[in-house]
Motif scaffolding. Structure first.
Motif, short mmCIF file in Angstrom:
data_model
loop_
_atom_site.label_atom_id
_atom_site.label_comp_id
_atom_site.label_asym_id
_atom_site.label_seq_id
_atom_site.Cartn_x
_atom_site.Cartn_y
_atom_site.Cartn_z
N ALA A 1 25.24 39.17 44.21
CA ALA A 1 26.71 39.10 44.22
C ALA A 1 27.23 38.21 43.09
CB ALA A 1 27.22 38.61 45.57
N ALA A 2 26.57 37.10 42.82
CA ALA A 2 27.05 36.20 41.77
C ALA A 2 27.02 36.88 40.40
CB ALA A 2 26.24 34.90 41.75
N GLY A 3 26.00 37.67 40.14
CA GLY A 3 25.93 38.41 38.88
C GLY A 3 27.03 39.45 38.77
N ARG A 4 27.31 40.14 39.89
CA ARG A 4 28.40 41.12 39.89
C ARG A 4 29.74 40.41 39.71
NH1 ARG A 4 25.24 42.88 44.07
NH2 ARG A 4 26.81 42.51 45.68
N PHE A 5 29.87 39.22 40.30
CA PHE A 5 31.08 38.42 40.12
C PHE A 5 31.26 38.02 38.65
CE2 PHE A 5 32.75 34.09 39.66
CZ PHE A 5 34.02 34.25 40.17
N MET A 6 30.18 37.60 38.01
CA MET A 6 30.27 37.21 36.60
C MET A 6 30.71 38.38 35.74
SD MET A 6 29.66 33.98 36.28
CE MET A 6 29.47 33.93 34.51
N GLN A 7 30.22 39.58 36.04
CA GLN A 7 30.64 40.76 35.30
C GLN A 7 32.13 41.02 35.54
OE1 GLN A 7 28.32 44.28 36.03
NE2 GLN A 7 29.58 45.52 34.65
N SER A 8 32.58 40.90 36.78
CA SER A 8 34.00 41.06 37.09
C SER A 8 34.85 40.05 36.33
CB SER A 8 34.26 40.91 38.59
OG SER A 8 33.68 41.94 39.33
N MET A 9 34.36 38.80 36.26
CA MET A 9 35.10 37.76 35.55
C MET A 9 35.19 38.08 34.06
SD MET A 9 34.64 33.58 35.49
CE MET A 9 32.90 33.70 35.73
N GLU B 1 35.03 41.05 32.67
CA GLU B 1 35.91 42.20 32.49
C GLU B 1 37.37 41.80 32.68
OE1 GLU B 1 34.24 45.13 35.13
OE2 GLU B 1 32.54 45.48 33.77
N TYR B 2 37.65 40.91 33.63
CA TYR B 2 39.01 40.39 33.84
C TYR B 2 39.48 39.65 32.59
CZ TYR B 2 42.80 37.58 35.85
OH TYR B 2 44.00 36.97 36.09
N ALA B 3 38.62 38.79 32.05
CA ALA B 3 38.99 38.04 30.84
C ALA B 3 39.28 38.99 29.69
CB ALA B 3 37.86 37.08 30.46
N ARG B 4 38.46 40.01 29.53
CA ARG B 4 38.66 41.00 28.47
C ARG B 4 40.00 41.71 28.65
NH1 ARG B 4 33.66 44.74 27.95
NH2 ARG B 4 32.81 43.07 26.66
N GLU B 5 40.29 42.11 29.87
CA GLU B 5 41.53 42.83 30.18
C GLU B 5 42.77 41.96 29.94
OE1 GLU B 5 43.59 43.99 34.33
OE2 GLU B 5 41.59 44.84 34.05
#
Length: 94
Positions: free
Chosen positions: A53-61, A63-67
Motif C-alpha cells: 500500500a505504501a508503494g501505491r500511495f507513493m505512486q499516487s502522490m 501522480e498528484y504532484a505531476r497533475e
C-alpha cells in the motif's frame, strides 16, 4: 483504494487502502517550501504494512504532484528510496 487527498490544514497527504489483512490509511507529513512539498515522513497503519500500500500511495502522490504542478522533495528514507527505484517520476522532484 480510496481517493488521494491533500489535507492542507494538517500538511498531510492521505489515502485509504484495503488489503488482505484489512483496511487502513497511508499518509505522508510534509512541509511547504514554496511550490514544493518536503516529504518528512511516510507511514502506513499496522494492518497495511507489507501489503504494498505504501508503494501505491507513493505512486499516487507522484501522480498528484505531476497533475497539480507541485514538486516533491523527499526527506524521509522511505520516500528517498522509492524515488530512486522509480526514475520515471523524476520530473516531480524538487
Amino acid at each position: 483504494m480510496g481517493p488521494f487527498t491533500d489535507a492542507t490544514d494538517e500538511n498531510r497527504f492521505e489515502q485509504e487502502f484495503d488489503s488482505e489483512t484489512g483496511h487502513g490509511r497511508v499518509w505522508a507529513d510534509y512541509a511547504v517550501r514554496g511550490g514544493a512539498r518536503m516529504i518528512l515522513h511516510v507511514e502506513a497503519e499496522q494492518g497495511l504494512r507489507g501489503s504494498g500500500a505504501a508503494g501505491r500511495f507513493m505512486q499516487s502522490m507522484a501522480e498528484y504532484a505531476r497533475e497539480k504542478g507541485l514538486k516533491l522533495f523527499p526527506r524521509c528514507s522511505y520516500a528517498v528510496a522509492w524515488h530512486k527505484r522509480h526514475p520515471d517520476y523524476d520530473d516531480v522532484l524538487a
